[in-house]
Design a protein around this motif. Structure first.
Motif, PDB file in Angstrom:
ATOM      1  N   GLY A  68       6.777   7.239  -8.666  1.00 23.98           N
ATOM      2  CA  GLY A  68       5.702   6.539  -9.361  1.00 23.98           C
ATOM      3  C   GLY A  68       6.254   5.811 -10.565  1.00 23.98           C
ATOM      4  O   GLY A  68       7.169   6.315 -11.233  1.00 23.98           O
ATOM      5  N   GLU A  69       5.728   4.619 -10.831  1.00 25.29           N
ATOM      6  CA  GLU A  69       6.139   3.858 -12.016  1.00 25.29           C
ATOM      7  C   GLU A  69       5.814   4.678 -13.265  1.00 25.29           C
ATOM      8  O   GLU A  69       4.784   5.360 -13.315  1.00 25.29           O
ATOM      9  CB  GLU A  69       5.351   2.534 -12.083  1.00 25.29           C
ATOM     10  N   LEU A  84       0.745   1.030 -11.283  1.00 28.02           N
ATOM     11  CA  LEU A  84       0.799   2.498 -11.400  1.00 28.02           C
ATOM     12  C   LEU A  84       0.152   3.156 -10.176  1.00 28.02           C
ATOM     13  O   LEU A  84       0.652   4.157  -9.665  1.00 28.02           O
ATOM     14  CB  LEU A  84       0.087   2.959 -12.681  1.00 28.02           C
ATOM     15  N   ARG A  85      -0.950   2.573  -9.710  1.00 32.50           N
ATOM     16  CA  ARG A  85      -1.655   3.138  -8.553  1.00 32.50           C
ATOM     17  C   ARG A  85      -0.859   2.908  -7.261  1.00 32.50           C
ATOM     18  O   ARG A  85      -0.644   3.833  -6.490  1.00 32.50           O
ATOM     19  CB  ARG A  85      -3.059   2.518  -8.427  1.00 32.50           C
ATOM     20  N   SER A  87       2.300   2.325  -6.774  1.00 28.98           N
ATOM     21  CA  SER A  87       3.581   3.020  -6.666  1.00 28.98           C
ATOM     22  C   SER A  87       3.374   4.500  -6.337  1.00 28.98           C
ATOM     23  O   SER A  87       4.329   5.183  -5.946  1.00 28.98           O
ATOM     24  CB  SER A  87       4.389   2.867  -7.958  1.00 28.98           C
ATOM     25  N   ARG A  88       2.168   4.985  -6.471  1.00 28.83           N
ATOM     26  CA  ARG A  88       1.900   6.377  -6.103  1.00 28.83           C
ATOM     27  C   ARG A  88       1.034   6.447  -4.831  1.00 28.83           C
ATOM     28  O   ARG A  88       1.418   7.022  -3.832  1.00 28.83           O
ATOM     29  CB  ARG A  88       1.173   7.104  -7.256  1.00 28.83           C
ATOM     30  N   THR A  92       2.319   6.853  -1.029  1.00 25.31           N
ATOM     31  CA  THR A  92       1.984   8.125  -0.359  1.00 25.31           C
ATOM     32  C   THR A  92       1.321   7.842   0.985  1.00 25.31           C
ATOM     33  O   THR A  92       1.626   8.493   1.996  1.00 25.31           O
ATOM     34  CB  THR A  92       1.056   8.961  -1.271  1.00 25.31           C
ATOM     35  N   SER A 113       1.186  15.027  -9.262  1.00 31.91           N
ATOM     36  CA  SER A 113      -0.061  14.721  -9.952  1.00 31.91           C
ATOM     37  C   SER A 113       0.205  15.104 -11.407  1.00 31.91           C
ATOM     38  O   SER A 113       1.361  15.357 -11.768  1.00 31.91           O
ATOM     39  CB  SER A 113      -1.230  15.518  -9.355  1.00 31.91           C
ATOM     40  N   CYS A 141      -4.774  10.247 -10.893  1.00 27.47           N
ATOM     41  CA  CYS A 141      -4.322  11.541 -10.349  1.00 27.47           C
ATOM     42  C   CYS A 141      -5.202  11.977  -9.181  1.00 27.47           C
ATOM     43  O   CYS A 141      -4.699  12.433  -8.147  1.00 27.47           O
ATOM     44  CB  CYS A 141      -4.358  12.625 -11.423  1.00 27.47           C
ATOM     45  N   TRP A 144      -4.457   9.944  -6.136  1.00 32.92           N
ATOM     46  CA  TRP A 144      -3.112  10.292  -5.613  1.00 32.92           C
ATOM     47  C   TRP A 144      -3.199  11.625  -4.854  1.00 32.92           C
ATOM     48  O   TRP A 144      -2.663  11.780  -3.759  1.00 32.92           O
ATOM     49  CB  TRP A 144      -2.125  10.367  -6.783  1.00 32.92           C
TER      50      TRP A 144
END
Ligand SMILES: NC(=O)c1ccc[n+]([C@@H]2O[C@H](COP(=O)([O-])OP(=O)(O)OC[C@H]3O[C@@H](n4cnc5c(N)ncnc54)[C@H](OP(=O)(O)O)[C@@H]3O)[C@@H](O)[C@H]2O)c1
Length: 297
Positions: A68-69, A84-85, A87-88, A92, A113, A141, A144
């Protein structure tokens, strides 16, 4: 075990690789910079540059998903929030598509998380049963975790690592704080009453190994030491570990001006309990901050 790690080149990932190699596991690290993997993670570690290298006949016994960034590097503009979203969450989702298409499924999927999922919790003690906050960090979180949770539909055991402030001399919060505190410029943040839930990186890595091994472990795990501390106490403990005074205060309005919404990470906090880690029977090597700082500084 044959283990795939995303984010394996990061602060936590590097410590994890070193410990898992010592325990005889065979590691592959997914990285955008595969040429750095051996030097950062160990000579015996394989690199995967693209998830397209996860073929139908690829076999991993476990996947640890930490990529994640960095959350604190840049202001949370809407463009940054998307980065940010994606990259996670998008990563995933793509990883789980690959796993779903593969003939062999991992037994366990450990996914990142943060304790930020609870939002700003004030003085309330937060176990894994606490509700989800409403701010950007909490929603990030929660989404994710929801993406990772879909691995359970494939019969894979899923553990969620709700991570607190990871203390490691090599990076993260401790490295950022070290210089100003060494120069006696350490500062309490706002009124200093906000809670900081921290964990020594050695405990973090040891708990991950427990989660890999314990076939009954599943669900969310608060990855924090059992004794969280207020910002005021953290500041004093850090200053005394470095034998320096901490006389300053960083006012909330200045932080808000400089950092925008991201200032909530510093002016708010969570008082988190590692209830599910305690149920694993894990005994913390560093339950108290003073001992952890003494070891790390
Ligand atoms: N450290 C903490 O105190 C803390 C607290 C709460 C939560 N967490 C979460 O735990 C995870 C690991 O933390 P960390 O401190 O080890 O993080 P870190 O040092 O920032 O490393 C993050 C890793 O993610 C990968 N990455 C970054 N941006 C990416 C992108 N756009 N696409 C694919 N991979 C990307 C990087 O791998 P490459 O550059 O090799 O591709 C890097 O190794 C993170 O998701 C973090 O948010 C950490």
């Amino acid at each position: 075990m044959r283990i795939l790690i995303t984010g394996g080149t990061g602060l936590i990932g590097r410590r994890l690789c070193s410990s898992l190699l010592e325990h005889g596991h065979v590691l592959t690290v997914f990285s955008r910079h595969p040429e750095t993997v051996r030097s950062l993670c160990g000579n015996a570690v394989n690199a995967m540059q693209s998830l397209d290298e996860y073929h139908v006949d690829t076999e991993f016994d476990a996947v640890i998903n930490l990529a994640g960034e960095p959350i604190v590097d840049k202001r949370w503009t809407s463009a940054r929030q998307k980065v940010l979203r994606d990259s996670r969450i998008a990563l995933t989702e793509k990883l789980l598509q690959k796993i779903s298409a593969a003939n062999f499924k991992p037994e366990v999927f450990l996914s990142g998380s943060a304790v930020g999922i609870y939002g700003n919790g004030g003085d309330q003690l937060l176990s894994e049963q606490a509700g989800v906050g409403k701010d950007f960090g909490a929603r990030l979180c929660a989404d994710w975790e929801a993406a990772a949770g879909r691995a359970a539909d494939m019969g894979i055991r899923v553990c969620i690592l709700r991570t607190g402030l990871v203390l490691d001399a090599a990076g993260g919060i401790l490295k950022k704080m070290h210089l100003p505190f060494s120069l006696a410029l350490g500062a309490r943040i706002a009124d200093g009453k906000q809670w900081m839930s921290w964990i020594h990186v050695q405990d973090y890595v040891a708990i991950v190994r427990y989660l890999l091994d314990d076939k009954n472990a599943a669900g969310p795990y608060n990855m924090v030491a059992p004794h969280p501390i207020t910002n005021r106490e953290f500041t004093q403990t850090m200053a005394s570990a470095l034998h320096r005074p901490a006389l300053f205060v960083a006012p909330a309005f200045l932080l808000k001006l400089a950092m925008g919404d991201m200032a909530e990470l510093l002016t708010g906090g969570q008082r988190v309990q590692p209830m599910h880690v305690a149920e694993l029977g894990y005994e913390f090597q560093y339950p108290y901050l003073a001992e952890a700082l003494h070891d790390l500084l």
